[in-house]
Design a protein around this motif. Sequence first.
Motif, short mmCIF file in Angstrom:
data_model
loop_
_atom_site.label_atom_id
_atom_site.label_comp_id
_atom_site.label_asym_id
_atom_site.label_seq_id
_atom_site.Cartn_x
_atom_site.Cartn_y
_atom_site.Cartn_z
N GLN A 78 0.81 -1.22 0.00
CA GLN A 78 0.00 0.00 0.00
C GLN A 78 0.84 1.27 0.00
O GLN A 78 0.29 2.36 -0.21
N PHE A 79 2.15 1.16 0.22
CA PHE A 79 2.99 2.34 0.42
C PHE A 79 4.22 2.29 -0.48
O PHE A 79 4.75 1.22 -0.74
N SER A 80 4.67 3.47 -0.90
CA SER A 80 5.83 3.50 -1.79
C SER A 80 7.12 3.11 -1.07
O SER A 80 8.00 2.52 -1.68
N THR A 81 7.24 3.42 0.21
CA THR A 81 8.40 3.00 0.99
C THR A 81 7.92 2.58 2.39
O THR A 81 6.85 3.02 2.83
N PRO A 82 8.71 1.78 3.09
CA PRO A 82 8.35 1.45 4.47
C PRO A 82 8.23 2.69 5.36
O PRO A 82 7.45 2.69 6.31
N GLU A 83 8.96 3.73 5.01
CA GLU A 83 8.92 4.96 5.82
C GLU A 83 7.57 5.66 5.74
O GLU A 83 7.25 6.50 6.58
N ASP A 84 6.76 5.33 4.76
CA ASP A 84 5.46 5.97 4.57
C ASP A 84 4.32 5.25 5.27
O ASP A 84 3.17 5.70 5.22
N ILE A 85 4.60 4.12 5.91
CA ILE A 85 3.54 3.32 6.51
C ILE A 85 3.05 4.00 7.79
O ILE A 85 3.69 3.90 8.84
N ALA A 122 21.87 -2.83 4.95
CA ALA A 122 21.90 -2.53 3.51
C ALA A 122 20.49 -2.59 2.91
O ALA A 122 20.11 -1.71 2.13
N THR A 123 19.71 -3.58 3.29
CA THR A 123 18.34 -3.70 2.75
C THR A 123 17.46 -2.58 3.28
O THR A 123 16.69 -1.98 2.52
N ILE A 124 17.56 -2.29 4.56
CA ILE A 124 16.77 -1.20 5.13
C ILE A 124 17.11 0.11 4.43
O ILE A 124 16.21 0.86 4.03
N ARG A 125 18.37 0.37 4.22
CA ARG A 125 18.78 1.60 3.55
C ARG A 125 18.27 1.65 2.11
O ARG A 125 17.86 2.71 1.63
N ARG A 126 18.28 0.54 1.44
CA ARG A 126 17.82 0.48 0.05
C ARG A 126 16.33 0.84 -0.07
O ARG A 126 15.89 1.44 -1.03
N HIS A 127 15.55 0.46 0.94
CA HIS A 127 14.10 0.67 0.89
C HIS A 127 13.64 1.93 1.62
O HIS A 127 12.47 2.31 1.47
N CYS A 128 14.50 2.56 2.40
CA CYS A 128 14.11 3.69 3.24
C CYS A 128 15.03 4.89 2.97
O CYS A 128 16.04 5.08 3.65
#
Length: 144
Positions: A78-85, A122-128
């Motif tokens: 539902q969101f473009s990035t995890p930071e938008d949830i 690395a994965t968190i940074r890639r998505h956030c």
Amino acid sequence: MDYYGFQDAGGCTRADLEQDILAHVTKHASGIDTRFIHPYVQMHEFEGLLFSDVEQFQYVLDGWDAGVRQRLIAIRAQFSTPEDINNSRATAPSKRILAAFPDGSDNKTEHGPVIAEAIGLATIRRHCPQFDAWVAMLEAWGNG
């Protein structure tokens, strides 16, 4: 800091709050080199970052199943990035996670760090991207 954690944000943006924090620290602490102070206001809870890889929620051993997996995937989609949830205090990432799992099977203080470690920085940074920019700034300090 968590943006929603500010009780008196008063309509301020994330950037406004970061500037206010910097101004407050500068005003109340003497001899500070402001080059080494960079407040970071994360828009939503830490748990939002965990949506960078929902497969790692499998470490909630007592509650993980195909249904939970599908619910977490649907939230993330539902969101473009995890930071938008987030839409409100009632739909914060931690509340969504609790709703996805059977009652009592998720413990954010126990499982959150384990899930974050399994996901990896690395994965968190890639998505956030906001979080990534802040970490990159910290890394630049170490190289300067």
